[in-house]
Design a protein around this motif. Structure first.
Motif, PDB file in Angstrom:
ATOM      1  N   SER A 121     110.969  58.090 112.090  1.00  0.00           N
ATOM      2  CA  SER A 121     111.371  56.739 112.483  1.00  0.00           C
ATOM      3  C   SER A 121     110.460  56.232 113.592  1.00  0.00           C
ATOM      4  N   PRO A 122     110.300  54.911 113.702  1.00  0.00           N
ATOM      5  CA  PRO A 122     109.437  54.358 114.757  1.00  0.00           C
ATOM      6  C   PRO A 122     109.990  54.539 116.166  1.00  0.00           C
ATOM      7  N   VAL A 123     111.335  54.527 116.296  1.00  0.00           N
ATOM      8  CA  VAL A 123     111.950  54.540 117.627  1.00  0.00           C
ATOM      9  C   VAL A 123     113.197  55.430 117.598  1.00  0.00           C
ATOM     10  N   TYR A 124     113.383  56.174 118.686  1.00  0.00           N
ATOM     11  CA  TYR A 124     114.594  56.981 118.864  1.00  0.00           C
ATOM     12  C   TYR A 124     115.223  56.612 120.202  1.00  0.00           C
ATOM     13  N   VAL A 125     116.550  56.605 120.217  1.00  0.00           N
ATOM     14  CA  VAL A 125     117.289  56.242 121.436  1.00  0.00           C
ATOM     15  C   VAL A 125     118.359  57.286 121.710  1.00  0.00           C
ATOM     16  N   LEU A 126     118.493  57.658 122.975  1.00  0.00           N
ATOM     17  CA  LEU A 126     119.612  58.473 123.442  1.00  0.00           C
ATOM     18  C   LEU A 126     120.491  57.565 124.298  1.00  0.00           C
ATOM     19  N   ALA A 127     121.699  57.314 123.816  1.00  0.00           N
ATOM     20  CA  ALA A 127     122.655  56.482 124.545  1.00  0.00           C
ATOM     21  C   ALA A 127     123.788  57.354 125.046  1.00  0.00           C
ATOM     22  N   GLU A 128     124.272  57.069 126.256  1.00  0.00           N
ATOM     23  CA  GLU A 128     125.349  57.857 126.864  1.00  0.00           C
ATOM     24  C   GLU A 128     126.424  56.947 127.404  1.00  0.00           C
ATOM     25  N   ILE A 129     127.680  57.406 127.272  1.00  0.00           N
ATOM     26  CA  ILE A 129     128.782  56.726 127.956  1.00  0.00           C
ATOM     27  C   ILE A 129     129.444  57.689 128.924  1.00  0.00           C
ATOM     28  N   GLN A 130     129.976  57.139 130.007  1.00  0.00           N
ATOM     29  CA  GLN A 130     130.820  57.875 130.946  1.00  0.00           C
ATOM     30  C   GLN A 130     132.064  57.038 131.178  1.00  0.00           C
TER      31      GLN A 130
END
Length: 462
Positions: free
Chosen positions: A277-286
């Motif tokens: 894939s062109p882009v990867y994201v790591l998203a986090e919630i607290q």
């Protein structure tokens, strides 16, 4: 050893213990080593105080003798702590005390030489959280963090280091001590002098202690690793998460191809998602509601999948999986630091202009060096990119990137400082009037120019 150093030593020896004074011969290479591999000159002498009073004595005597000092604190990546010829080192490595957190006020007081991880651990033991986290948490110090206004992975929720500082103790070049450690969230009793030292890279004074803001420890921590078709999709997902989750969103990290594919090829642990894939994201919630937070997060991610914003996603289901996804983010640093001949640039770009910047900058670099390797990752939630290039023409690449940053209306340093390495580019993003104002502040606080001289800018133009 020069006569000036001999005379200074004779005065310092009356005020400091023997282990506080390290000769150039005794110092060895440790104080010269720079994280970027550009080692500095041998120190004229290394001074290692234990108390604020000793820092005051050192600065007063060095100021009277005209002896320049470089302050070392283990954070900056732009050469601010790199020794220049004739400079003595002021190391706060022995000032590492961290007081017990004040639970009711949610504050903690730490000395400047304390590593970030000591503050994090003390907060955690008290059921609280310190809002800044960076990969170098074990070596980066409180004083260095203050001096560079450190950012890291959770600026999106907690803000830069500036937002964590409720008060400072700092010593001026003449030995004067300014102490404001009351920890008051609101205090408009005249100028807020604390803010002058944050991000000043040791050029205005030496921070010795800081009163830092703490936060409630989250009851929920969940992250997700996403594959996306484009930067536009990553920006759209960021907007969707902000809209639907508000302050639950605590981190939003990006990794562009080809970096992800290159780094997972050498990872020991399995990759969370395949490359391609062109882009990867790591998203986090607290959050504070374990029964609801994860479900809300998953629902928004599934909506994004259905809308074609996300191509693929994996969501952590346990603390072990949560840590494993963050380990993939930190793998980028390990992979890039292992590469010889790589130049690294820490920049901030407005999200609306980021795609144009990336496209135009890559095209310009490849026009100069078609075989250049370009790796980009960073903290997309606050517009901070770490742009890495392996090229046969580093000078050209630096110029292309920084001029592109200026055209995009960005910053040539997002969190690593200006130091020695970036000062030639400062004029691209700061006006002549702004730089002149900085010089006036420096001249007022340090008229003899003994503290980190030549960092950020030269005291006199040219």
């Amino acid at each position: 050893m020069s006569q000036k150093i001999d005379e200074l030593l004779s005065r310092l020896e009356k005020r400091l213990d023997r282990s506080a004074i390290v000769s150039a011969e005794e110092a060895g290479p440790r104080y010269r080593e720079d994280p970027d591999g550009k080692d500095g000159a041998p120190p004229a002498i290394v001074l290692r105080p234990r108390t604020t009073g000793e820092v005051s004595d050192i600065l007063r005597l060095c100021n009277e003798a005209g002896q320049r000092l470089v302050v070392q604190g283990g954070t900056g990546l732009a050469g601010a702590a790199r020794i220049q010829p004739g400079e003595a080192v002021l190391s706060l490595e022995r000032m590492t005390a961290v007081a017990a957190p004040h639970r009711e006020a949610a504050t903690i007081v730490a000395e400047a030489g304390a590593p970030l991880q000591m503050v994090q651990d003390a907060a955690d033991a008290a059921g609280l959280l310190f809002g800044v986290d960076i990969g170098a948490r074990g070596t980066a110090t409180v004083g260095g963090n203050v001096a560079t206004n450190a950012g890291g992975i959770r600026v999106l929720r907690y803000g830069m280091y500036r937002a964590q500082v409720l008060g400072l103790e700092a010593v001026l070049a003449d030995g004067s001590v300014l102490t404001s450690l009351k920890g008051l969230p609101k205090d408009n009793s005249g100028y807020d002098l604390n803010q002058l030292f944050i991000g000043s890279e040791g050029t205005l004074g030496v921070v010795t202690r800081a009163c830092l803001r703490l936060h409630p420890k989250p009851a929920t921590e969940v992250n997700a690793f996403c594959a996306l078709p484009s930067l536009d999709a990553a920006i759209a997902l960021l907007a969707l998460l902000r809209q639907k989750l508000g302050p639950l969103l605590s981190a939003y990290e990006v990794n562009f191809a080809p970096l992800y594919g290159a780094m997972i090829a050498g990872m020991e642990a399995p990759a969370p998602l395949p490359a391609g894939s062109p882009v990867y994201v790591l998203a986090e919630i607290q959050g504070s509601e374990p029964d609801r937070d994860g479900e809300r997060f998953a629902a928004v991610l599934m909506q994004a999948v259905e809308d074609g914003v996300i191509d693929d996603v994996v969501v952590s289901q346990s603390p072990r999986e949560f840590r494993a996804l963050w380990a993939v983010r930190e793998e980028a640093n390990r992979f890039l630091f292992s590469m010889a001949g790589l130049i690294g640039v820490d920049i901030s770009i407005p999200l609306a202009r980021m795609a144009t910047f990336l496209g135009e900058t890559e095209a310009a670099i490849r026009a100069v060096d078609p075989g250049a390797d370009i790796y980009v990752f960073g903290h997309l939630g606050d517009g901070n990119l770490h742009y890495q290039v392996r090229t046969a023409d580093p000078a050209a690449a630096y110029g292309i990137v920084y001029r592109g940053v200026a055209t995009a209306g960005g910053g040539v340093s997002a969190e690593h400082g200006i130091g020695l390495d970036k000062k030639e580019w400062l004029h691209l993003v700061r006006s002549d009037a702004e730089i002149a104002a900085m010089r006036r502040l420096k001249a007022a606080f340090d008229p003899n120019n003994i503290l980190n001289a030549g960092r950020i800018f030269d005291l006199a133009p040219g």
